[in-house]
Each structure stands twice: as structure tokens, then as C-alpha cells.
Design an enzyme around this catalytic site. Sequence first.
Site, PDB file in Angstrom:
ATOM      1  N   MET A  37      -7.865   2.269   0.602  1.00  0.00           N
ATOM      2  CA  MET A  37      -9.043   2.452   0.357  1.00  0.00           C
ATOM      3  C   MET A  37     -10.036   1.386   0.880  1.00  0.00           C
ATOM      4  O   MET A  37      -9.757   0.289   0.742  1.00  0.00           O
ATOM      5  CB  MET A  37      -9.024   2.629  -1.182  1.00  0.00           C
ATOM      6  CG  MET A  37      -8.162   3.600  -1.699  1.00  0.00           C
ATOM      7  SD  MET A  37      -8.404   3.596  -3.557  1.00  0.00           S
ATOM      8  CE  MET A  37      -7.425   5.109  -3.890  1.00  0.00           C
ATOM      9  N   CYS A  54      -9.281  -3.419  -1.297  1.00  0.00           N
ATOM     10  CA  CYS A  54     -10.181  -2.743  -2.241  1.00  0.00           C
ATOM     11  C   CYS A  54      -9.376  -1.569  -2.744  1.00  0.00           C
ATOM     12  O   CYS A  54      -8.469  -0.862  -1.948  1.00  0.00           O
ATOM     13  CB  CYS A  54     -11.215  -2.195  -1.310  1.00  0.00           C
ATOM     14  SG  CYS A  54     -12.093  -0.902  -2.235  1.00  0.00           S
ATOM     15  N   TRP A  55      -9.214  -1.457  -4.033  1.00  0.00           N
ATOM     16  CA  TRP A  55      -8.356  -0.338  -4.422  1.00  0.00           C
ATOM     17  C   TRP A  55      -9.238   0.773  -5.098  1.00  0.00           C
ATOM     18  O   TRP A  55      -9.080   1.641  -5.830  1.00  0.00           O
ATOM     19  CB  TRP A  55      -7.579  -0.827  -5.787  1.00  0.00           C
ATOM     20  CG  TRP A  55      -8.251  -1.669  -6.948  1.00  0.00           C
ATOM     21  CD1 TRP A  55      -8.661  -0.789  -8.183  1.00  0.00           C
ATOM     22  CD2 TRP A  55      -8.729  -2.727  -7.096  1.00  0.00           C
ATOM     23  NE1 TRP A  55      -9.173  -1.526  -9.261  1.00  0.00           N
ATOM     24  CE2 TRP A  55      -9.312  -2.642  -8.404  1.00  0.00           C
ATOM     25  CE3 TRP A  55      -8.737  -4.021  -6.351  1.00  0.00           C
ATOM     26  CZ2 TRP A  55      -9.905  -4.089  -8.876  1.00  0.00           C
ATOM     27  CZ3 TRP A  55      -9.172  -5.160  -6.898  1.00  0.00           C
ATOM     28  CH2 TRP A  55      -9.800  -5.097  -7.995  1.00  0.00           C
ATOM     29  N   GLY A  56     -10.644   0.910  -4.898  1.00  0.00           N
ATOM     30  CA  GLY A  56     -11.474   1.976  -4.947  1.00  0.00           C
ATOM     31  C   GLY A  56     -11.935   2.322  -6.371  1.00  0.00           C
ATOM     32  O   GLY A  56     -12.034   3.485  -7.036  1.00  0.00           O
TER      33      GLY A  56
END
Length: 104
Positions: free
Chosen positions: A1, A41-43
Site C-alpha cells: 500500500m 505505509c499501511w493505508g
Amino acid sequence: MSIRIRRDDCVGCGECVEACPGNLIKLDDEGLARMRRPRDCWGCTSCLKACPAGAVEFYLGADMGGTGATLGFSREGTISHWVVTCPDARRETIDVDSANANKY
Ligand code: SF4
Ligand code: SF4
């Protein structure tokens, strides 16, 4: 992501820097937002919701919108507009009214 920051739209306010819980965004030497480590980034979408300029887009996976589709965000009063833009430029908008958030 990961997200994409459109530098042409960024006004350098730093709201996304403050909003990211992973400290993944910084202001660069030009005073514009830039990702430090896109792969981390993990959204969570906090940066999208924090940006007053609509300069942040989130890439959607194939299971959510198709490779290359993006998710954008803007707000009018209590209404949040989530806009999915497909690779062929089709757009779908999902409106969410936070005033109704506790009615479901
Ligand atoms: S989506 Fe969340 S984790 Fe990713 S850069 Fe934005 S605020 Fe940080
Ligand atoms: S919140 Fe938006 S306008 Fe402000 S620094 Fe981040 S990307 Fe730029």
C-alpha cells in the site's frame, strides 16, 4: 500500500506530516510533502483526510479497485467525499455524512 502526493497541489501545510501515525511523511527542502518510506505505509488514510488541498491519493489494490486505481478525499461540512479514479479515468464517488455516523 502506498500514497501519492501531487506536488502541484501541495501547499506545504504539514498537516499530513502531523497526521501520519508512522512518521512516514516529511516536508522536503522545497517545503512540500514527500514520503520517507512508501513501502511502510499501511493505508490508514489519515493523511488523505488531513490534507486541506486534496493533494494526497491512495493507491488501491486489485481487489479494491483495480491496479492503478486511486482513492482521493475531500470534505464539505459533515460530508466526506471518497473518489475512486480507475485507470481508464472512470470515477465513482462515495459520500459519507458524519452527522449520520451513529444512526447505524
Ligand atoms: S496512509 Fe496512513 S500510514 Fe500511509 S502515509 Fe498516510 S497517514 Fe501514513
Ligand atoms: S497536508 Fe496536503 S497540502 Fe499539506 S503538506 Fe501534506 S500533502 Fe501538502
